[in-house]
Write an enzyme that holds these catalytic residues in place. Structure first.
Site, short mmCIF file in Angstrom:
data_model
loop_
_atom_site.label_atom_id
_atom_site.label_comp_id
_atom_site.label_asym_id
_atom_site.label_seq_id
_atom_site.Cartn_x
_atom_site.Cartn_y
_atom_site.Cartn_z
N GLY A 13 33.42 50.14 41.03
CA GLY A 13 34.04 50.57 39.54
C GLY A 13 33.94 50.03 38.29
O GLY A 13 33.36 51.81 37.74
N VAL A 47 30.29 35.10 40.76
CA VAL A 47 31.48 33.98 39.78
C VAL A 47 32.68 32.84 39.02
O VAL A 47 32.30 32.11 39.16
CB VAL A 47 31.97 35.18 38.24
CG1 VAL A 47 31.04 36.38 38.44
CG2 VAL A 47 33.26 36.07 39.25
N TYR A 137 47.86 37.16 38.32
CA TYR A 137 47.23 38.49 37.40
C TYR A 137 47.40 38.32 35.85
O TYR A 137 46.12 37.88 35.10
CB TYR A 137 47.68 39.60 37.63
CG TYR A 137 46.05 40.60 36.76
CD1 TYR A 137 45.14 40.66 38.06
CD2 TYR A 137 46.65 41.89 36.49
CE1 TYR A 137 43.88 41.78 37.80
CE2 TYR A 137 45.38 42.65 36.68
CZ TYR A 137 44.22 42.93 36.72
OH TYR A 137 43.54 44.10 36.06
N GLU A 171 41.67 54.35 37.93
CA GLU A 171 41.63 55.08 39.38
C GLU A 171 40.00 54.58 39.71
O GLU A 171 39.64 54.82 39.96
CB GLU A 171 41.66 56.78 39.48
CG GLU A 171 41.30 56.70 41.35
CD GLU A 171 41.94 58.20 41.89
OE1 GLU A 171 42.09 58.60 40.76
OE2 GLU A 171 42.30 58.01 42.73
P1 NAI Z 1 36.55 46.87 41.76
O1 NAI Z 1 37.11 46.64 42.53
O2 NAI Z 1 36.71 48.32 41.55
O3 NAI Z 1 35.46 46.46 41.18
C1 NAI Z 1 35.52 44.80 41.12
C2 NAI Z 1 33.77 44.01 41.03
O4 NAI Z 1 33.97 42.68 40.45
C3 NAI Z 1 33.17 44.75 42.71
O5 NAI Z 1 31.73 45.07 42.26
C4 NAI Z 1 33.47 43.20 42.72
O6 NAI Z 1 32.01 42.28 43.82
C5 NAI Z 1 33.23 42.20 41.62
N1 NAI Z 1 33.90 40.44 42.13
C6 NAI Z 1 34.39 40.41 42.70
N2 NAI Z 1 34.75 39.14 42.82
C7 NAI Z 1 33.73 38.96 42.69
C8 NAI Z 1 33.84 37.88 42.69
N3 NAI Z 1 33.57 36.89 42.55
N4 NAI Z 1 31.48 37.19 41.61
C9 NAI Z 1 31.48 38.55 41.63
N5 NAI Z 1 31.70 39.33 41.91
C10 NAI Z 1 32.26 40.07 41.78
O7 NAI Z 1 37.50 46.64 39.93
P2 NAI Z 1 38.15 47.43 39.25
O8 NAI Z 1 38.97 47.94 38.96
O9 NAI Z 1 36.76 48.37 38.52
O10 NAI Z 1 38.76 46.61 38.22
C11 NAI Z 1 37.11 45.76 36.78
C12 NAI Z 1 38.22 44.68 35.78
O11 NAI Z 1 38.91 45.52 35.18
C13 NAI Z 1 38.53 44.00 36.49
O12 NAI Z 1 38.24 42.70 35.92
C14 NAI Z 1 40.07 44.46 36.76
O13 NAI Z 1 41.06 43.23 36.35
C15 NAI Z 1 40.20 45.09 34.90
N6 NAI Z 1 40.70 46.18 35.10
C16 NAI Z 1 41.46 46.44 36.21
C17 NAI Z 1 42.06 47.80 36.00
C18 NAI Z 1 42.71 49.23 37.05
O14 NAI Z 1 43.40 49.49 37.13
N7 NAI Z 1 41.27 49.09 37.65
C19 NAI Z 1 43.22 47.69 35.26
C20 NAI Z 1 42.72 46.99 33.97
C21 NAI Z 1 41.55 46.28 34.10
#
Ligand code: NAI
Length: 241
Positions: A13, A47, A137, A171
């Site tokens: 992502g 983490v 969250y 997305e």
């Molecule tokens: P995603 O699920 O595609 O990627 C998250 C990544 O974090 C993954 O590679 C996963 O393996 C890693 N991860 C999860 N738990 C972990 C752990 N315990 N230790 C190490 N790595 C871990 O999510 P996305 O959408 O790319 O989100 C990234 C950040 O952006 C997050 O903090 C999310 O809250 C934030 N965010 C996302 C939004 C969205 O609409 N997608 C909107 C606002 C914020």
């Protein structure tokens, strides 16, 4: 010489887009994630294991001066306060907040020593507004915005900047997982929910991870040297409504 960037959650992502963009801009990227990725130098890391984060970052700091830390790893959790257990709350906080706390603590001695550093926390539009069924969250993302501000003040004299990036709906796999969960729970149609999400945005589309990555690269760069302690909204106008 390459600059050094450490990112958590760089395998998917938004994190993956950030890792790619930094790599393409002459950074050596260390990706601390649970899942391997071919982008950046992968270090398997959960983490929620604070000692493990410190060990990994200390080892990097022995060899390099760390220019940038991006605290991006995060999980989504959808429930109101009544439907959130103490375990749920701890789980969301362990990943979203304590992971960032440990990573920042681990990079600071190195950044202080070099009198330079940029810390970027991937928060959310939910640091500014509330959404339904988002008790834990929302709390975690508000906490990250707070960390950006307190860290900015405490380390400004060391030329270390800290900022929070607050994306709207982007997305990514996390987004798809969140709407899948919603559809399973309420028997809704995924395509319809996706369309509704798009229609809620003033720009009538969701954000792309690459768009968030560009903002993070800018905040890390020498073009942003007077920006610290800020919340940078990137949400297609959602919170302006
Ligand atoms: P995603 O699920 O595609 O990627 C998250 C990544 O974090 C993954 O590679 C996963 O393996 C890693 N991860 C999860 N738990 C972990 C752990 N315990 N230790 C190490 N790595 C871990 O999510 P996305 O959408 O790319 O989100 C990234 C950040 O952006 C997050 O903090 C999310 O809250 C934030 N965010 C996302 C939004 C969205 O609409 N997608 C909107 C606002 C914020």
């Amino acid at each position: 010489m390459k600059e050094i960037c450490i990112i958590t959650g760089g395998s998917s992502g938004i994190g993956l887009s950030i890792a790619k963009l930094f790599e393409n801009n002459n950074y050596l990227v260390f990706n601390l994630d649970l899942t391997p990725s071919t982008i950046g130098t992968f270090r398997r890391c959960d983490v929620t294991d604070l000692a493990q984060i410190k060990r990994i970052i200390d080892a990097i700091a022995e060899q390099h001066s760390i220019d940038v830390l991006v605290c991006n790893a995060g999980i989504h959790f959808s429930a109101n306060i009544e439907n959130t257990t103490e375990e749920d709350l701890d789980n969301v906080f362990s990943v979203n907040v304590k992971g960032a706390f440990a990573a920042i603590k681990a990079v600071l001695p190195n950044m202080k020593h070099h009198q330079k550093g940029a810390i970027i926390l991937i928060s959310s539009d939910q640091a500014l507004i509330a959404k339904t069924n988002s008790f834990a969250y929302n709390l975690s993302k508000t906490a990250l915005a707070s960390i950006a501000k307190t860290t900015a003040l405490d380390y400004a004299l060391y030329n270390i900047r800290a900022n929070a990036v607050c994306p709207g709906t982007i997305e990514t796999p996390l987004y798809h997982q969140a709407i899948n969960n919603y559809c399973q729970k309420f028997g809704a149609d995924k395509e319809q929910i996706h369309q509704q999400e798009e229609n809620l945005q003033p720009l009538k589309r969701l954000g792309r991870p690459e768009e968030v990555a560009e903002l993070v690269l800018f905040l890390a760069s020498s073009k942003a040297t007077f920006i610290t302690g800020s919340l940078q909204v990137i949400d297609g106008g959602y919170t302006a409504q």
